[in-house]
Design a protein around this motif. Structure first.
Motif, short mmCIF file in Angstrom:
data_model
loop_
_atom_site.label_atom_id
_atom_site.label_comp_id
_atom_site.label_asym_id
_atom_site.label_seq_id
_atom_site.Cartn_x
_atom_site.Cartn_y
_atom_site.Cartn_z
N UNK A 173 53.41 27.53 45.47
CA UNK A 173 53.58 28.44 44.34
C UNK A 173 52.23 28.81 43.74
N UNK A 224 50.50 31.21 45.98
CA UNK A 224 51.10 32.54 45.90
C UNK A 224 50.62 33.27 44.66
N UNK A 225 50.62 32.53 43.53
CA UNK A 225 50.20 33.15 42.29
C UNK A 225 48.72 33.53 42.36
N UNK A 249 48.32 36.51 44.46
CA UNK A 249 48.76 37.70 43.72
C UNK A 249 47.70 38.17 42.75
N UNK A 250 47.08 37.20 42.06
CA UNK A 250 46.04 37.54 41.09
C UNK A 250 44.89 38.29 41.76
N UNK A 273 46.03 41.66 43.14
CA UNK A 273 46.33 42.59 42.05
C UNK A 273 45.05 43.06 41.38
N UNK A 275 43.90 47.03 41.17
CA UNK A 275 44.21 47.72 39.92
C UNK A 275 43.33 48.94 39.70
N UNK A 277 54.91 46.04 34.96
CA UNK A 277 53.97 45.63 35.99
C UNK A 277 54.77 45.65 37.27
N UNK A 301 62.00 42.25 41.77
CA UNK A 301 60.71 42.70 41.25
C UNK A 301 59.67 42.48 42.33
#
Lengths: 669, 203
Positions: free
Chosen positions: B13, B16-17, B20-21, B24, B28, B75, B106
């Motif tokens: 987890x 994954x986070x 993603x950070x 992302x 952006x 988001x 999502x």
């Protein structure tokens, strides 16, 4: 086998966190969380829960509020009615927490067993909830074991609205029902409905609310017991409440009146009998309250309420019938005098109870009269003191309840609080069935439960001391630490060693009431609250408590309360109309010694020890249609830990709850 | 406390986070994205299925169809849809059933070179199971159960508002004995501007 779902569950949790944070720098969550954890601090004396918090957390029933009372230890058998143990509140069941609705006490206890769902208030009516952990005197009531005060909204203009919600607990057999892996089916939760209409003008307002809850036992062991006593009916619980209230300004003051009727078809878990009993409970209540000013600095406050509580017969296999109706009148009035350095309140109250049953009672009721006074003193700079005393006269005895509190503002951001209390509980206010049993109410004996006692119930006593330090570290972080001690004496405790009946799949045991029990519980608490950028809020609470003195029986009873509780809650307003909420909960093991024989007798199906568990709950709420419509989704126990809160209670697997709420007019938010 | 907490959940987890950070953050600045609920994508997929674990001893999921609506969220992207597919029994002793997965999801989308974009996300929903066979008692001919899924997709935009989509998904249904599926699909999606009244309603 369940690794996959745990991976997904955790990803959901962290994903939700990331969802809100991604555009603004997600590192903040982790960093802030670590900072908060390092700077832990503790418990404040009073907590106010606002409607947004309730909605964020996906609360649809009042009993679900136990998940927001961070430092109260909850327990339940069926998942519908929840008991809660505030600080040191376990061993001594002679006085439960007090519930007020707009300053009027609401009596929903049934022989000492409380269910918040019986309080005639729906979630959509709530303006705020005050939860007080310390002994306190409020609105003529002395709450030595916690106070829950519901404040309802005052509508503005016309409004109508309603809610519909349902839940689903996972763990069905699904297609495996047709294979060797077949397991029992798990029923859904709900559906629940509510509807209201209201009007509020400048000087008056009125509201009518109807709500219905439906609940099925979802756990196989609970279902088997209920089927065994249900007399052919499919076990389900249905609670229907209709209420009306109005208020207005009159004589320069404000006044409120309410009336409500509740019918609750329940599988009432009545511990002395050892199992659930189908009953129909009817609660009829009404009351008035208000305040009239007497000049600029004085006023009169009053409240009065009538409650009729009936526990009626409902078909069951053993033809058990409580045959019980209780009518209670209570009221109080006080004069308040507000000076610049001293606020004073002086009041008097009464409580009158009459019971009606087919059993021949030696006394069918009692009358109590109170006088009380309270003072708030602000005479010394940076110091304030509060004190209250209530003297109650019963027919044979009198009781004294008193508290005193000192607050020292050591600096603009640091406070120290010290509170001490002493409370005597008259037998009439014990609340349990034993008071009436002594006067000839032989329901238990007629139901085959032997009751023995070495002494009648006397006046229970309790001392308490609470000390707390709380501090604000800037505008974004607050923390507190607290320590407390509760000492009880002259308690009457129930000794009941349950035996398992494998044919009935239920428990039973004689009750021995043991008098003159005493003991003390000490505990501590750390808590913090942090906010970031006005949109992220983190709260954490850790509570520890342990019996430190007392008789063995007292200590054994205390083992039923988890020693350690830890809750961390995060809420994130991604946008004004979209919020995320998540909660991590750790509850340590508890041991209910009444069930010490259960494991051997039930081949391990039941155990006296309730295992520790870690759960993660997560919710999302979205407002639509300019906030007239709200949809929420709540997941409980994303880690599939299937927590159990009672040795013979249900284990709750991962569940999802969905609610739709619509409000047009005054309710628009 | 069980050891899986540390050993099996937190590391993946957290990774994954973290991933993603990073992704992302890098995307952006480059992305020119529509506003919240500004557009609605309608997507139709053909989805192939495979079962994992003990489920495949009894049933073989077939290819099915999926209809999905998605829209830019505060988001990422919010999705809602339904996936219909058959689960044929591999034994006469157990009934076949039709599964309908209704979900809310999502995901976050990162632009790739060219007209490609990659998204990853999660779903939650309920699986409706219809056992429409004579041998099944009427009271037990259907069942509904909660589930979660992780999904990923690559989208290639062509011809203005049209896109070609390749999807992959891992889904777990929380029956007492969990059902695990893996899906792969291809489909077409078209982007529409959200009507003003609907956007005002959703915002």
């Amino acid at each position: 086998m369940r690794t996959g779902v745990r991976l997904i569950a955790c990803t959901v949790f962290w994903g939700c966190a990331a969802a809100g944070v991604l555009p603004r720098g997600c590192v903040a969550v982790g960093a802030l969380s670590s900072w908060c954890a390092a700077a832990n601090a503790g418990a404040l004396e009073r907590r106010v829960i606002h409607p947004d918090e309730i909605r964020e957390a996906g609360v649809t029933r009042l009993s679900d509020l136990v998940f927001l009372f961070d430092d109260w230890a909850p327990s339940t058998v069926d998942g519908f009615s929840w008991e809660m143990a505030p600080r040191g509140g376990a061993a001594d069941l002679s006085a439960s927490w007090v519930v007020l609705v707009d300053s009027v006490r609401v009596d929903t206890d049934r022989f000492g067993y409380s269910s918040l769902n019986l309080v005639p208030v729906h979630v959509s009516e709530i303006d705020s909830i005050e939860v007080t952990r310390l002994p306190v005197m409020s609105h003529g009531e002395f709450a030595q074991n916690g106070l829950i005060h519901f404040h309802t909204r005052r509508p503005a203009g016309y409004g109508i609205g309603g809610t519909a919600s349902t839940g689903n607990e996972s763990g069905d057999p699904g297609p495996y029902a047709y294979t060797g892996y077949a397991t029992p089916n798990v029923d859904r939760i709900g559906p629940d409905y509510a509807a209201y209409g209201e009007y509020g003008g400048d000087d008056a307002w009125v509201r009518a609310v109807f709500h219905r809850h439906r609940h099925y036992p979802t756990d196989e062991s609970v279902l088997v017991r209920n089927f065994g006593i249900a007399a052919g009916e499919y076990p389900q619980m249905t609670l229907i409440t209709g209420s009306g209230s109005f208020g207005g300004n009159l004589l320069g003051g404000s006044h409120r009146a309410f009336a409500a009727g509740t019918r609750f078809d329940d599988y009432f878990f009545f511990k002395p009998y050892g199992r659930e009993i189908p009953v129909r409970s009817r609660l009829t209540t009404g009351g008035i309250s208000g305040r009239v000013p007497l000049g600029e600095r004085a006023g009169i406050e009053y409240r009065a309420a009538y409650t009729q509580q009936e526990i009626e017969h409902r078909p069951n296999s053993f033809d058990l019938d409580f045959d019980w109706r209780e009518e209670r009148w209570r009221g109080s009035a006080e004069v308040s005098l507000d000076g610049s350095a001293l606020r004073q309140r002086y009041g008097a109250g009464f409580e009158s109870v009459r019971s009606k049953t087919g059993y021949a009672l030696s006394k069918c009721g009692y009358d109590l009269a109170d006088i009380y006074a309270g003072w708030d003193l602000f005479a010394i700079e940076d110091h304030s003191q509060r004190a209250g005393v209530r003297l109650t006269a019963g027919e044979e005895r009198t009781a004294l309840e008193a508290f005193a509190a000192e607050r020292w503002r050591a600096s603009p951001s640091h406070r120290f609080d010290l509170t001490a209390s002493y409370a005597e509980t008259l037998p009439e206010r014990d609340g349990r069935i034993w008071y009436w049993d002594e006067r000839g109410y032989r329901f238990l004996e007629d139901s085959g439960v032997d009751v023995s006692r070495d002494k009648t119930i006397g006046t229970a006593r309790r001392w308490s001391v609470d000390a707390a330090w709380s501090a604000d570290f800037g505008s974004r972080f607050a923390g507190a630490a607290a320590a407390w001690y509760r000492a009880s004496s002259n308690l009457v405790l129930e000794e009941q060693r349950f035996q398992f009946d494998s044919f009935e799949q239920a428990f039973g045991a004689p009750v021995r009431l043991v008098a003159d029990q005493e003991g003390g519980v000490a505990g501590g608490e750390l808590s913090f609250e942090a906010r970031a950028a006005g949109v992220l809020k983190l709260c954490g609470v850790y509570r520890f408590e342990k019996p430190v003195t007392g008789d063995e029986m007292f200590r054994l009873r205390c083992d039923a309360v988890p020693r350690h509780l830890f809750r961390q809650t995060a809420s994130y307003a991604v946008a004004p109309n979209f919020k995320l909420w998540a909660r991590l909960n750790y509850t340590s093991a508890a041991e209910w010694h009444d069930y010490d024989d259960a494991e051997a007798q039930s081949d391990g199906l039941y155990r006296a020890k309730v295992d520790p568990f870690v759960t993660i709950d997560a919710a999302a709420v979205k407002w639509l249609w300019e906030r007239r419509l709200k949809g929420s989704i709540l997941f409980r126990d994303l880690l599939r830990q299937a927590p159990r809160y009672h040795p013979i209670g249900a284990a709750f697997d991962t569940s999802v709850f969905v609610e739709i709420e619509v409000g047009i007019g005054s309710q628009e938010r | 406390m069980k050891p899986f907490l540390l050993s099996k959940i937190v590391p993946p987890a957290a990774l994954l986070v973290l991933l993603s950070f990073l992704l992302a953050g890098s995307s952006l600045a480059a992305a020119q994205k529509p506003g919240v609920f500004e557009t609605i994508d309608v997507e139709l997929d053909v989805v192939a299925s495979a079962a994992l674990g003990s489920f495949e001893d009894y049933w073989s999921p077939s290819a099915g169809g999926r209809l999905e609506l998605s829209s830019p969220f505060y988001a990422g992207v919010i999705r809602a849809g339904g996936h219909l597919f058959d689960n044929g029994s591999s034994s006469e002793d157990v009934p076949s059933f039709v599964g309908l997965w209704g979900y809310l999801g999502w995901s976050y989308e990162w632009p790739l070179p060219g007209r490609f974009a990659w998204s990853a996300g999660l779903q939650t929903g309920v699986m409706y199971m219809d056992f429409d066979e004579e041998a099944v008692p009427e009271a037990r001919q259907d069942e509904t159960e909660l589930g979660f899924a992780l999904d990923s997709r690559i989208r290639y935009a062509f011809a203005g508002s049209w896109s070609f989509v390749v999807t992959g998904e891992y889904r777990v249904i929380l029956t007492d004995r969990e059902i695990e599926y893996v899906f792969g699909g291809v489909g077409l999606s078209r982007t529409f501007a959200t009507p003003k009244w609907l956007r005002e309603f959703l915002e």
